[in-house]
Design a protein around this motif. Sequence first.
Motif, PDB file in Angstrom:
ATOM      1  N   ARG A 366     -66.698  -1.634 -12.845  1.00  0.00           N
ATOM      2  CA  ARG A 366     -65.437  -0.886 -12.798  1.00  0.00           C
ATOM      3  C   ARG A 366     -64.317  -1.679 -13.461  1.00  0.00           C
ATOM      4  N   TRP A 370     -62.211  -0.569 -16.752  1.00  0.00           N
ATOM      5  CA  TRP A 370     -60.758  -0.441 -16.745  1.00  0.00           C
ATOM      6  C   TRP A 370     -60.126  -1.282 -17.856  1.00  0.00           C
ATOM      7  N   TRP A 373     -60.529   0.581 -20.935  1.00  0.00           N
ATOM      8  CA  TRP A 373     -59.580   1.695 -21.013  1.00  0.00           C
ATOM      9  C   TRP A 373     -58.216   1.213 -21.494  1.00  0.00           C
ATOM     10  N   PRO A 390     -57.741   3.722 -11.400  1.00  0.00           N
ATOM     11  CA  PRO A 390     -58.245   2.358 -11.607  1.00  0.00           C
ATOM     12  C   PRO A 390     -59.414   2.002 -10.688  1.00  0.00           C
ATOM     13  N   LEU A 393     -62.725   4.732 -12.518  1.00  0.00           N
ATOM     14  CA  LEU A 393     -62.408   5.330 -13.805  1.00  0.00           C
ATOM     15  C   LEU A 393     -63.509   6.270 -14.282  1.00  0.00           C
TER      16      LEU A 393
END
Length: 413
Positions: A366, A370, A373, A390, A393
């Motif tokens: 994760r 993030w 992203w 967050p 995602l």
Amino acid sequence: MGWLIDLLPLDYTDAVVVVGATLLGLTAGALGVFAVLRERSLVGDALAHAALPGVCIAFLATGAKDASTLLVGAAFAGLVGALLMVGIERTSRIRPDAAIGVVLSSFFSLGIVLLTYIASTDNANQAGLEKYLFGQAAGLLERDLVVMAALAVCSLTLVTLAFRPLKTTLFDPSFAGSVGLPVRVLEVLMTMLLVVAVIVGLRTVGAILMVAMLVAPAVAARQLVHRLSLVIPVAALIGAAVGVTGALISSRGELPTGPVIVLVAVGFVVLCVLAAPHRGVLWRARKLRAARRRTLAESVLVDLETAIHAGPPPTAVELAQASGRPARALRAALRDLDRAGMLARDGDRLYLSEPGAAAAHAVLERRELWSAWLEHGWRLELPDAREPDPTDLRASLGDEYADRLSALAAGGR
């Protein structure tokens, strides 16, 4: 209303007060929602104060202290005050709060002057008019209840029939005007409904305290439900419950009914603000605390995963030194992980269990997603304006875009 009074296991006076307080709570609770959601809560206060000179003028005109006649005078004065507020706001540079203050202070001052003048006359019927300031629930009669019930039924029926246009005007007056709704008429109608609520409650809680009965049930209901179609009936039920409770307490304790009802209403609002599900202060504090503990546990999980890959499994002391976290926080996080079955121990050494290792890898994934992203998210060209989460995602973007984002990040490396 006699049949309803006979059904209550109370003496006549207490039963009349309880029924009157219930009608007041139902009406003021439901109609006060429009004032609260329009951010015009003090309009109700201004209208309640504006009703006082109407009572005095009605008495001077008739010379009799007939409740129905006095309420007609109060209603007329309230409507005049409402129209003045709207007129001052729209035809001058005075802001709405200032217009409310002007009407409230001027009408209330006029009412006090008229009360003083009436008290100086020789008319014996003038005794008791000052009760309209703070209310006198014990003075309610059956015919007063009939008038209150008729006003309540008419106003609530009107709200039910005009619910959709009222709702549209309440939340988006520009859109309401664009689709042909008479916005100004509907706004005046909402203000007139407040006048009705004031008239219903004037004898029970008085001009000064009436604003609390308009605001408190609506505020409490807003903490409990989210949709307007639910806020109105819930506010009405809360108002009725508050009215009955306050009336019974005042009867048992031989206390003034109006102030006791208001205090009960305020107490219920405080309870809802603190403990309402999803919106209450305590609920949010508990949720925030749980989120912080979860974040801390995930961070310690990643620290332990990193330490295990870097060397021998650490002890709790070594993990604290490596991570730089306070010992107390680390112990709390390890305790939570141990309860979740994510830790294994070999003496003082800490290991990750199979579920713990899987959870650590999920957290790392994760975090990597993030970071990707933040660096490459602008390149995805999403078909809609999604709000990324967050904490998850992949669920926000969907598997297709999450995999594409991972590919962009891998290509960038």
